[in-house]
Scaffold this motif. Sequence first.
Motif, PDB file in Angstrom:
ATOM      1  N   ILE A 120     -11.370  17.672 157.362  1.00  0.00           N
ATOM      2  CA  ILE A 120     -10.918  19.065 157.392  1.00  0.00           C
ATOM      3  C   ILE A 120     -10.185  19.377 156.091  1.00  0.00           C
ATOM      4  O   ILE A 120     -10.445  20.398 155.451  1.00  0.00           O
ATOM      5  CB  ILE A 120      -9.998  19.330 158.606  1.00  0.00           C
ATOM      6  N   ALA A 121      -9.283  18.488 155.685  1.00  0.00           N
ATOM      7  CA  ALA A 121      -8.527  18.699 154.450  1.00  0.00           C
ATOM      8  C   ALA A 121      -9.448  18.706 153.231  1.00  0.00           C
ATOM      9  O   ALA A 121      -9.277  19.522 152.323  1.00  0.00           O
ATOM     10  CB  ALA A 121      -7.454  17.616 154.298  1.00  0.00           C
ATOM     11  N   ALA A 122     -10.436  17.815 153.216  1.00  0.00           N
ATOM     12  CA  ALA A 122     -11.364  17.760 152.085  1.00  0.00           C
ATOM     13  C   ALA A 122     -12.155  19.056 151.969  1.00  0.00           C
ATOM     14  O   ALA A 122     -12.298  19.610 150.873  1.00  0.00           O
ATOM     15  CB  ALA A 122     -12.314  16.568 152.235  1.00  0.00           C
ATOM     16  N   VAL A 123     -12.654  19.557 153.088  1.00  0.00           N
ATOM     17  CA  VAL A 123     -13.423  20.797 153.075  1.00  0.00           C
ATOM     18  C   VAL A 123     -12.530  21.958 152.667  1.00  0.00           C
ATOM     19  O   VAL A 123     -12.923  22.808 151.858  1.00  0.00           O
ATOM     20  CB  VAL A 123     -14.097  21.036 154.447  1.00  0.00           C
ATOM     21  N   CYS A 124     -11.304  21.983 153.178  1.00  0.00           N
ATOM     22  CA  CYS A 124     -10.335  23.018 152.797  1.00  0.00           C
ATOM     23  C   CYS A 124     -10.106  23.002 151.287  1.00  0.00           C
ATOM     24  O   CYS A 124     -10.138  24.042 150.626  1.00  0.00           O
ATOM     25  CB  CYS A 124      -9.023  22.786 153.550  1.00  0.00           C
ATOM     26  N   MET A 125      -9.884  21.808 150.750  1.00  0.00           N
ATOM     27  CA  MET A 125      -9.619  21.690 149.320  1.00  0.00           C
ATOM     28  C   MET A 125     -10.833  22.081 148.488  1.00  0.00           C
ATOM     29  O   MET A 125     -10.700  22.743 147.455  1.00  0.00           O
ATOM     30  CB  MET A 125      -9.185  20.277 148.982  1.00  0.00           C
TER      31      MET A 125
END
Length: 183
Positions: A120-125
């Motif tokens: 989730i964090a990777a996609v957000c970033m």
Amino acid sequence: VSNIEALIEEANRIGSFLTYKDGIYSIVAPLRKYLNSKMYSLYSKEKITNIYNTAGHYYKRHNQILEAFDMYKKAGNKSGQLDILIENARLNPSDGYLTELKSVYLSLDEDTVMQHPELIAAVCMLYSLMLDVEQSEYWYEILKEKSKELTGRPQKTAKRYLTYLDVIQNIGMDRIDEIEYKA
């Protein structure tokens, strides 16, 4: 190891089958193409899958993330690919391969991403780096909700990523202000 050294010496003696750069020997492209076609004609699909999985494990152990991912992909090893993406997402973006694997991260189905705070964090970033504020905020809010729902280590992971994303956001905003003042 001594057998490999003897093979490399023999290959160099009888022809120019290998190239050497930065401490790495590589088989020249025409020979590699021939050997790949030979592999597919001699070995079963199961054996070839095993070869690619073994290569993926080797590359992973030696922190060659992109090569490991490619081998797991060729093997059809979805769990190996997912492990690589999760481990890569845990790295600082400047140390990892977030942008190199961008298309893979963004092609993951939403259910898979939702199961892992790291993804989730990777996609957000990634959406943030692409200046897609709407999608970045969407995934940030999902991570925020997950941090409330999860418990234990996954919750700590989600909260750590939220803090990281908040810090990056604030640094980015400060730099935007500096740029505006300099203009």
